[in-house]
Design a protein around this motif. Sequence first.
Motif, mmCIF file in Angstrom:
data_model
loop_
_atom_site.group_PDB
_atom_site.id
_atom_site.type_symbol
_atom_site.label_atom_id
_atom_site.label_comp_id
_atom_site.label_asym_id
_atom_site.label_seq_id
_atom_site.Cartn_x
_atom_site.Cartn_y
_atom_site.Cartn_z
ATOM 1 N N ARG A 50 -4.622 -8.452 3.365
ATOM 2 C CA ARG A 50 -4.000 -7.971 2.125
ATOM 3 C C ARG A 50 -4.471 -6.561 1.786
ATOM 4 O O ARG A 50 -3.671 -5.709 1.380
ATOM 5 C CB ARG A 50 -4.325 -8.934 0.984
ATOM 6 C CG ARG A 50 -3.637 -8.593 -0.328
ATOM 7 C CD ARG A 50 -3.856 -9.694 -1.328
ATOM 8 N NE ARG A 50 -3.147 -9.460 -2.573
ATOM 9 C CZ ARG A 50 -3.117 -10.322 -3.594
ATOM 10 N NH1 ARG A 50 -3.738 -11.486 -3.480
ATOM 11 N NH2 ARG A 50 -2.462 -10.021 -4.697
ATOM 12 N N GLU A 51 -5.771 -6.332 1.943
ATOM 13 C CA GLU A 51 -6.314 -5.014 1.598
ATOM 14 C C GLU A 51 -5.725 -3.932 2.488
ATOM 15 O O GLU A 51 -5.403 -2.830 2.019
ATOM 16 C CB GLU A 51 -7.833 -5.025 1.710
ATOM 17 C CG GLU A 51 -8.512 -3.885 0.969
ATOM 18 C CD GLU A 51 -8.361 -3.986 -0.538
ATOM 19 O OE1 GLU A 51 -8.414 -2.937 -1.210
ATOM 20 O OE2 GLU A 51 -8.181 -5.109 -1.052
ATOM 21 N N ARG A 52 -5.583 -4.219 3.774
ATOM 22 C CA ARG A 52 -5.010 -3.227 4.679
ATOM 23 C C ARG A 52 -3.537 -2.980 4.359
ATOM 24 O O ARG A 52 -3.054 -1.848 4.465
ATOM 25 C CB ARG A 52 -5.182 -3.681 6.135
ATOM 26 C CG ARG A 52 -6.603 -3.589 6.645
ATOM 27 C CD ARG A 52 -6.729 -4.039 8.099
ATOM 28 N NE ARG A 52 -6.105 -3.090 9.002
ATOM 29 C CZ ARG A 52 -6.741 -2.126 9.674
ATOM 30 N NH1 ARG A 52 -8.052 -1.992 9.544
ATOM 31 N NH2 ARG A 52 -6.092 -1.306 10.481
ATOM 32 N N MET A 53 -2.815 -4.006 3.951
ATOM 33 C CA MET A 53 -1.409 -3.823 3.590
ATOM 34 C C MET A 53 -1.272 -2.899 2.381
ATOM 35 O O MET A 53 -0.401 -2.019 2.341
ATOM 36 C CB MET A 53 -0.771 -5.173 3.280
ATOM 37 C CG MET A 53 0.722 -5.075 2.984
ATOM 38 S SD MET A 53 1.426 -6.704 2.637
ATOM 39 C CE MET A 53 3.189 -6.301 2.692
ATOM 40 N N ILE A 54 -2.167 -3.077 1.400
ATOM 41 C CA ILE A 54 -2.122 -2.250 0.189
ATOM 42 C C ILE A 54 -2.636 -0.841 0.484
ATOM 43 O O ILE A 54 -1.975 0.159 0.205
ATOM 44 C CB ILE A 54 -2.975 -2.887 -0.925
ATOM 45 C CG1 ILE A 54 -2.412 -4.248 -1.343
ATOM 46 C CG2 ILE A 54 -3.057 -1.952 -2.139
ATOM 47 C CD1 ILE A 54 -3.341 -5.035 -2.246
ATOM 48 N N GLU A 55 -3.831 -0.765 1.031
ATOM 49 C CA GLU A 55 -4.512 0.518 1.208
ATOM 50 C C GLU A 55 -3.750 1.450 2.140
ATOM 51 O O GLU A 55 -3.707 2.658 1.912
ATOM 52 C CB GLU A 55 -5.926 0.271 1.747
ATOM 53 C CG GLU A 55 -6.741 1.528 2.007
ATOM 54 C CD GLU A 55 -7.126 2.287 0.746
ATOM 55 O OE1 GLU A 55 -7.418 3.504 0.848
ATOM 56 O OE2 GLU A 55 -7.146 1.663 -0.341
ATOM 57 N N PHE A 56 -3.130 0.889 3.197
ATOM 58 C CA PHE A 56 -2.474 1.728 4.199
ATOM 59 C C PHE A 56 -0.954 1.642 4.121
ATOM 60 O O PHE A 56 -0.267 1.885 5.122
ATOM 61 C CB PHE A 56 -2.953 1.335 5.601
ATOM 62 C CG PHE A 56 -4.444 1.385 5.764
ATOM 63 C CD1 PHE A 56 -5.159 2.510 5.399
ATOM 64 C CD2 PHE A 56 -5.142 0.288 6.260
ATOM 65 C CE1 PHE A 56 -6.535 2.558 5.535
ATOM 66 C CE2 PHE A 56 -6.519 0.327 6.401
ATOM 67 C CZ PHE A 56 -7.221 1.466 6.031
ATOM 68 N N LEU A 57 -0.437 1.326 2.956
ATOM 69 C CA LEU A 57 1.014 1.289 2.788
ATOM 70 C C LEU A 57 1.634 2.591 3.281
ATOM 71 O O LEU A 57 1.205 3.690 2.919
ATOM 72 C CB LEU A 57 1.373 1.076 1.317
ATOM 73 C CG LEU A 57 2.884 1.090 1.013
ATOM 74 C CD1 LEU A 57 3.531 -0.209 1.475
ATOM 75 C CD2 LEU A 57 3.144 1.334 -0.464
ATOM 76 N N HIS A 58 2.642 2.477 4.122
ATOM 77 C CA HIS A 58 3.381 3.618 4.662
ATOM 78 C C HIS A 58 2.470 4.638 5.342
ATOM 79 O O HIS A 58 2.646 5.848 5.211
ATOM 80 C CB HIS A 58 4.216 4.264 3.566
ATOM 81 C CG HIS A 58 5.434 3.454 3.229
ATOM 82 N ND1 HIS A 58 6.534 3.979 2.615
ATOM 83 C CD2 HIS A 58 5.721 2.142 3.436
ATOM 84 C CE1 HIS A 58 7.450 3.027 2.448
ATOM 85 N NE2 HIS A 58 6.968 1.906 2.943
ATOM 86 N N GLU A 59 1.502 4.116 6.095
ATOM 87 C CA GLU A 59 0.662 4.974 6.931
ATOM 88 C C GLU A 59 0.711 4.534 8.394
ATOM 89 O O GLU A 59 -0.131 4.928 9.191
ATOM 90 C CB GLU A 59 -0.784 4.971 6.425
ATOM 91 C CG GLU A 59 -0.944 5.614 5.057
ATOM 92 C CD GLU A 59 -2.392 5.689 4.618
ATOM 93 O OE1 GLU A 59 -3.214 6.283 5.353
ATOM 94 O OE2 GLU A 59 -2.712 5.138 3.546
ATOM 95 N N ASN A 60 1.676 3.686 8.732
ATOM 96 C CA ASN A 60 1.909 3.259 10.111
ATOM 97 C C ASN A 60 0.836 2.321 10.642
ATOM 98 O O ASN A 60 0.622 2.231 11.847
ATOM 99 C CB ASN A 60 2.025 4.453 11.065
ATOM 100 C CG ASN A 60 2.839 4.119 12.313
ATOM 101 O OD1 ASN A 60 3.719 3.265 12.272
ATOM 102 N ND2 ASN A 60 2.557 4.783 13.413
#
Length: 685
Positions: free
Chosen positions: A599-609
Amino acid sequence: MRNIKFMQTIKTFFTAIFLGGMLSFGSCGDFMNINEYTRDMLTYDSIFSGKERLEAYLWATAARLPHEGAIWGNGAASGKSFPGIACSDEGFIQWISGGWHAGQFIQGTLNADNIASSNLSIWGEMYQIIRKINLIIANIDKCALSAIERNELLGYSYFIRAYAYSHLLMVHGPVVLVGDRIYETNMTPDYYITERATYDESVEYICSELEKSARFIPLKVTVANFGRPTRGAVYGLIARIRLQHASPLFNGGGGASGVAAGSARSYFGDWKRASDGADFVNQTYEEKRWAMAAYCAKRVMDMNLYALHTIEADNSTPELPAGIINRNDFPDGPAGIDPYRSYAEMFNGEGVAANNPEFVWGRMEPVVASYTQHSFPKEYGGYGGMALTQKVVDAYFLADGSDPVAPGTLDCPYDESGFMSGVKTFSGYRLGGGSYPVYNMYVNREARFYACVGFSQCLWPMLSTTETARNNIYFGYATDDNVGKYKSAGNVEDYTTTGYVSKKYVHPDDAWTGTSASRLPKPFGIIRYAEILLSYAEALNNLTREWTVTGSDSIEYTFSRDVNEMAKAFNQVRYRAGLPGLTDVQLAERELMFAAIERERMIEFLHENRRYYDIRRWGVYLERDSEPVEGMNIEGKRSDGSYYQRTRLDNLRARSRVTDRKMVWVPITSNEIKRVPSIVQNPGW
């Protein structure tokens, strides 16, 4: 005489490409660029006639690598593109024409026969780069260089070559390892017959080449050279590759993501190399890979050169919610910083990217600035169709760290009915204040939500235009609002299908229409320190015993599932967002910890590939991407509340999205397979 001889061999050279297109670093489409190949031949001697010419050739070769920020699916502005956002569950587009090859890929209309004409296939281009670098490595001693100059140029050469291979690995899977060899151009067909390396062999070669390059690449570069890789960038790239190598899909299906158990076998169990029967992808779980991934991340952390980007709190920074118990100053807690500005100003162009300590590797990326146009509605100079999904919106926490799917706290209530009264301003952001109120779903959310999500009745300042009638507009996506679906009838695809768009890279000054409208230049964080921290926590979470790893400095390092180390790394990312850290329950259970990491990676790296690759390496791609795309009811009205209903998208593009295990990788073109059948196609293609 040398140049005349080269001209005489041009015909033979291109004949050889047909016999081994992959190895001669070209395919049919590449022959349109004959002048460049000829120029390379004719100027062979001059490349090594001086340092300046050699450097120019080296960086011109590096410029041919894909633009890391080209992740929205259309490569028109940057040559090649990555499947990225349009081919994961963090975004949705309707576009499949005009070069939107990511849209075509997710619709299942691209295959091995037509992928060569898309901007997603990079096989031939990467081998062209590899060949150019091999020429440099083989002939660098012909150039008059000092020992320091020679080593630095060699270091960058090894890096560029390894980076090209890493792109191949991520996009197409196991590679053909050429080594230092420069293939002759006039040999018989059997000379070009070869096989692909296994995934493990590919990883080991790429990482060994990167380790070699790190010995010569400098620790830092000048502001003028921002974007050029440093030693930290090398180590960061190794950390990313090692984490992927340890992940379930490429490591026998093992690890904390229990839903991925056995995924390596179900995806690749029957895929073996003809010559020796070796599995192209490992079928036996090796836990020690996680320890290696932990070491590689920790090595970056221990450089003490990088830190999360933060902005000190000021009078406009909101108070921490009462429910947050830890009120220590960052990095030991979330106090003392402005979470909204700390996150938003990394991406929107406000900060000075070259001085950002979070960019382990970053660059200014014009394609990112150009793609903000897809967030603006048609009426304001944009295309409006780069939609975020309801899944993304639901992933963001409330401001006190509680989960929106559970009842909100008294301090941070959450409601999916009714509207906010009044106006809230914080950190330069204004929530509410338009002609119509903001839906309660979007109230009391964490700072990253407001930095990234454009929702109905969200303010778009657009301050660069001098036309005041186009400043400070609240966009509404309902049918009776100012930028709803039917307002863009000129092009039926140019609107958000979910009622959400990305604002992550949009600065308050950015505008696409009106007198003097302009956009700030945008940086793109190729590797951010936040990724290193979360990767370290993920690697430790997958350890069930103590492991010893020999580092690049020949020192032995020991790693285990140390909850204090996990919390120290992970919580920094949470604290920067103004949120509380992990709970003891999450830290104690590997599966709960994995869920928190995902979940954290989905939020933190949104639209960063990162999401596109994460769900694949975890082996959860089929499960995650097959979930229906949801958003608000864009066919509904604001005035009667029918817009504010969770709705499953029921249009042609949403219904025809394809989820297939073969789409873990982009296929190699059929022409390449026909020329060199021994390299074999990716499974399913």
